[in-house]
Enzyme design. Structure first.
Site, PDB file in Angstrom:
ATOM      1  N   GLU A 245       0.885  -1.182   0.000  1.00 39.71           N
ATOM      2  CA  GLU A 245       0.000   0.000   0.000  1.00 39.71           C
ATOM      3  C   GLU A 245       0.915   1.223   0.000  1.00 39.71           C
ATOM      4  O   GLU A 245       1.471   1.583   1.039  1.00 39.71           O
ATOM      5  CB  GLU A 245      -0.886  -0.011   1.253  1.00 39.71           C
ATOM      6  N   CYS A 279      -2.197   9.320   2.261  1.00 43.03           N
ATOM      7  CA  CYS A 279      -1.775   8.737   0.978  1.00 43.03           C
ATOM      8  C   CYS A 279      -2.738   9.088  -0.148  1.00 43.03           C
ATOM      9  O   CYS A 279      -2.350   9.085  -1.307  1.00 43.03           O
ATOM     10  CB  CYS A 279      -1.647   7.228   1.118  1.00 43.03           C
TER      11      CYS A 279
HETATM   12  P1  NAD Z   1       8.141   4.978   4.992  1.00 45.67           P
HETATM   13  O1  NAD Z   1       8.156   4.202   3.741  1.00 45.67           O
HETATM   14  O2  NAD Z   1       9.252   5.889   5.282  1.00 45.67           O
HETATM   15  O3  NAD Z   1       8.043   3.999   6.253  1.00 45.67           O
HETATM   16  C1  NAD Z   1       7.013   3.042   6.376  1.00 45.67           C
HETATM   17  C2  NAD Z   1       7.468   1.929   7.320  1.00 45.67           C
HETATM   18  O4  NAD Z   1       8.540   1.226   6.705  1.00 45.67           O
HETATM   19  C3  NAD Z   1       8.009   2.427   8.653  1.00 45.67           C
HETATM   20  O5  NAD Z   1       7.612   1.544   9.673  1.00 45.67           O
HETATM   21  C4  NAD Z   1       9.505   2.380   8.449  1.00 45.67           C
HETATM   22  O6  NAD Z   1      10.222   2.258   9.653  1.00 45.67           O
HETATM   23  C5  NAD Z   1       9.628   1.120   7.612  1.00 45.67           C
HETATM   24  N1  NAD Z   1      10.871   1.003   6.831  1.00 45.67           N
HETATM   25  C6  NAD Z   1      11.730   1.968   6.439  1.00 45.67           C
HETATM   26  N2  NAD Z   1      12.754   1.433   5.743  1.00 45.67           N
HETATM   27  C7  NAD Z   1      12.531   0.097   5.680  1.00 45.67           C
HETATM   28  C8  NAD Z   1      13.213  -0.997   5.075  1.00 45.67           C
HETATM   29  N3  NAD Z   1      14.327  -0.823   4.386  1.00 45.67           N
HETATM   30  N4  NAD Z   1      12.679  -2.234   5.207  1.00 45.67           N
HETATM   31  C9  NAD Z   1      11.527  -2.434   5.877  1.00 45.67           C
HETATM   32  N5  NAD Z   1      10.839  -1.438   6.470  1.00 45.67           N
HETATM   33  C10 NAD Z   1      11.322  -0.178   6.370  1.00 45.67           C
HETATM   34  O7  NAD Z   1       6.741   5.770   5.007  1.00 45.67           O
HETATM   35  P2  NAD Z   1       6.208   6.851   6.049  1.00 45.67           P
HETATM   36  O8  NAD Z   1       6.957   8.125   5.854  1.00 45.67           O
HETATM   37  O9  NAD Z   1       6.099   6.275   7.410  1.00 45.67           O
HETATM   38  O10 NAD Z   1       4.703   7.011   5.526  1.00 45.67           O
HETATM   39  C11 NAD Z   1       4.362   7.826   4.456  1.00 45.67           C
HETATM   40  C12 NAD Z   1       4.208   7.042   3.179  1.00 45.67           C
HETATM   41  O11 NAD Z   1       3.239   6.012   3.369  1.00 45.67           O
HETATM   42  C13 NAD Z   1       3.667   7.884   2.053  1.00 45.67           C
HETATM   43  O12 NAD Z   1       4.327   7.573   0.862  1.00 45.67           O
HETATM   44  C14 NAD Z   1       2.200   7.477   1.990  1.00 45.67           C
HETATM   45  O13 NAD Z   1       1.590   7.693   0.750  1.00 45.67           O
HETATM   46  C15 NAD Z   1       2.291   6.035   2.315  1.00 45.67           C
HETATM   47  N6  NAD Z   1       0.979   5.550   2.764  1.00 45.67           N
HETATM   48  C16 NAD Z   1       0.255   4.729   1.942  1.00 45.67           C
HETATM   49  C17 NAD Z   1      -1.004   4.294   2.331  1.00 45.67           C
HETATM   50  C18 NAD Z   1      -1.839   3.401   1.467  1.00 45.67           C
HETATM   51  O14 NAD Z   1      -2.773   2.808   1.985  1.00 45.67           O
HETATM   52  N7  NAD Z   1      -1.556   3.260   0.195  1.00 45.67           N
HETATM   53  C19 NAD Z   1      -1.512   4.694   3.564  1.00 45.67           C
HETATM   54  C20 NAD Z   1      -0.740   5.542   4.369  1.00 45.67           C
HETATM   55  C21 NAD Z   1       0.515   5.946   3.960  1.00 45.67           C
END
Ligand code: NAD
Length: 469
Positions: A245, A279
């Site tokens: 997502e 998002c």
């Molecule tokens: P992010 O990708 O920075 O982090 C998301 C999660 O991934 C966190 O728990 C982070 O610690 C973890 N993470 C980071 N690096 C990783 C790795 N190498 N391996 C595994 N896990 C890792 O995102 P964010 O800044 O927390 O959230 C914002 C983003 O989320 C935006 O792009 C937003 O659009 C997206 N989002 C999507 C939806 C959806 O349903 N499509 C919903 C909410 C947010």
């Protein structure tokens, strides 16, 4: 707070502060987990997966229903915690807590709907006299990796269906907002979830991600976050089931016959809720020439009245961004757009992690605020000559999570639904709308797989085919 693994609340070797993004005040600390903690959590979850596999449906339903009731009972407290650690205004925090209760309630309903089907094997001569049916079985251990922006409900959208499907869960919440997730673990334990069935390891994804995603004991990864991290996870995951997502830069097409007052008041919410850190936040407004100027005036009137400030104070419409670094990035992107010819009609200035709600016109499709995910409190308006050009602009993106059209013409609305490449399509509302029950997920770089308890359970269980000869 402590993290939870192998049935115990534990400290780590180091801890990290969780802060209120508005003023930087420390709220609490959490352990900085390590790859060893993940290893140890998975050791415990192996046992938990067996317990969950053997747990009768009615017990899983009771746990999920009870969790929903506890969340509902603590809505006020949870809402405040969400707002304090994440930065969304208090009314939005309370709504999120209420939605999390609904997500658990729906997960309880769907646990009862988990069933296989009989297969008419005698459809071909070779199958005559045989009985075939399928069984839905749990994946085993589901890893749930969640983002900062909905720290309770997006965690619930993974943990609820995982339990409903009879799985154990390894939860890795976002480093900025781990407290709501840890509270949820407390609630699930109070609701009767066996302690071996859940682990919640806190710490940065860059440190824990590989240990989670490479481990063969994890059968399913459900990730919500940025496209960049999502892509890196798909590369390390190997032969696992994955749901992604990811992000978006949602377009809103406004056609000449739209009710512009309604468009403006809707977009003043769907473009600025949670300071644009949603998002499916409305980001790209594509207005046809006949309504462009009037829409711009109507929007300016609404957006310029939005109050940015302390998310916990009454009268605040838009809170801070989650980190000052993100606010600086948004400030830079807005400046860059101006340098490339966009007009900033209001807002855009930054104070710490706070950005004044901004509105821009003359936004080009190649500007960063148009082609990347902004994740900030701003709408950019682009002019289109007609619906053909508007649909072309809407699709001129690598993302496809949510899109909207405002029109009174059903034929043009249906054309939008057919031709715009997006997982969610809204007619006469903004892009940032979701009901917990609906199938929710993106196309293109916005990801794959669907959430919504019924659909997530499907992705968190597997099919066995049984043939009686
Ligand atoms: P992010 O990708 O920075 O982090 C998301 C999660 O991934 C966190 O728990 C982070 O610690 C973890 N993470 C980071 N690096 C990783 C790795 N190498 N391996 C595994 N896990 C890792 O995102 P964010 O800044 O927390 O959230 C914002 C983003 O989320 C935006 O792009 C937003 O659009 C997206 N989002 C999507 C939806 C959806 O349903 N499509 C919903 C909410 C947010």
């Amino acid at each position: 707070m402590k993290m939870f693994l192998k049935g115990k609340w534990i400290d780590g070797d180091q801890c990290a502060e969780v802060v209120n993004p508005y003023n930087g005040d420390s709220i609490d600390t959490v352990p900085v987990g390590s790859a060893k903690d993940i290893e140890s959590a998975l050791d415990g979850l192996e046992q938990g997966a067996k317990v969950m596999r053997d747990m009768p449906t009615h017990q899983r339903v009771d746990i999920l229903r009870k969790a929903a009731q506890i969340i509902q009972g603590q809505q006020e407290k949870l809402g405040r915690l969400i707002s304090t650690e994440e930065g969304k205004v208090l009314t939005e925090g309370l709504i999120e807590a209420g939605r999390a209760a609904e997500t658990f309630d729906l997960s309880a309903d769907e646990a009862r709907n988990l069933h296989g089907e009989t297969i008419p094997l005698d459809s071909t001569p070779g199958g005559v006299g045989k009985l075939g049916f399928t069984l839905r079985v749990p994946c085993g251990i589901v890893a749930a990796i969640t983002p900062f922006n909905f720290p309770l409900n997006l965690v619930s959208h993974k943990v609820g269906p995982a339990i409903a499907g009879g799985n154990a869960v390894l939860l890795k919440p976002a480093s900025d907002t781990p407290l709501s997730a840890l509270k949820l673990v407390e609630i699930l334990l109070e609701a009767g979830l066996p302690p071996q069935a859940i682990a919640c390891v806190t710490g940065p994804g860059s440190k824990l991600g590989a240990a989670i995603c490479e481990d063969q004991r994890v059968r399913k990864i459900s990730f919500t976050g940025s496209a960049e991290v999502g892509e890196s996870i798909t590369r390390t995951a190997g032969l696992k089931r994955i749901t992604m997502e990811l992000g978006s830069n949602s377009p809103v097409i406004v056609l000449d016959d739209a009710d512009l007052e309604k468009v403006a008041s809707t977009l003043a919410v769907t473009g600025y809720a949670n300071a644009g850190q949603v998002c499916i936040s409305s980001q790209r407004v594509i207005a046809t020439t006949g309504c462009h100027d009037d829409l711009t005036d109507a929007l300016l009137d609404k957006v310029s009245k939005l109050n940015a400030g302390d998310q916990l104070a009454e009268g605040t419409d838009v809170g801070p961004l989650v980190r000052e670094g993100d606010a600086k990035r948004v400030e830079n992107w807005l400046r860059e757009a101006k340098e490339h010819g966009a007009q900033l009609l209001c807002g855009g200035s930054r104070e710490g992690s706070l950005i004044q709600p901004a509105l821009l016109t003359d936004v080009g499709a190649d500007m960063k605020i148009s082609c990347e995910e902004l994740f900030g409190p701003a709408l950019g308006i682009t002019r289109a000559t007609d619906i053909d050009e508007a649909i072309g602009l809407a699709n001129q993106t690598r993302f496809g999570l949510s899109a909207a059209v405002f029109t009174q013409d059903i034929d043009r609305a249906m054309r939008f639904a057919r031709e715009v490449d997006s997982g969610n399509l809204h007619i006469n509302f903004g892009t940032a709308w979701r009901a917990e029950i609906m199938p929710y997920g993106g196309l293109k770089d916005s990801g794959f797989g669907k959430e919504g308890p019924k659909y997530a359970i499907n992705e968190m269980t597997e099919t066995k085919m049984v043939i009686v000869h």
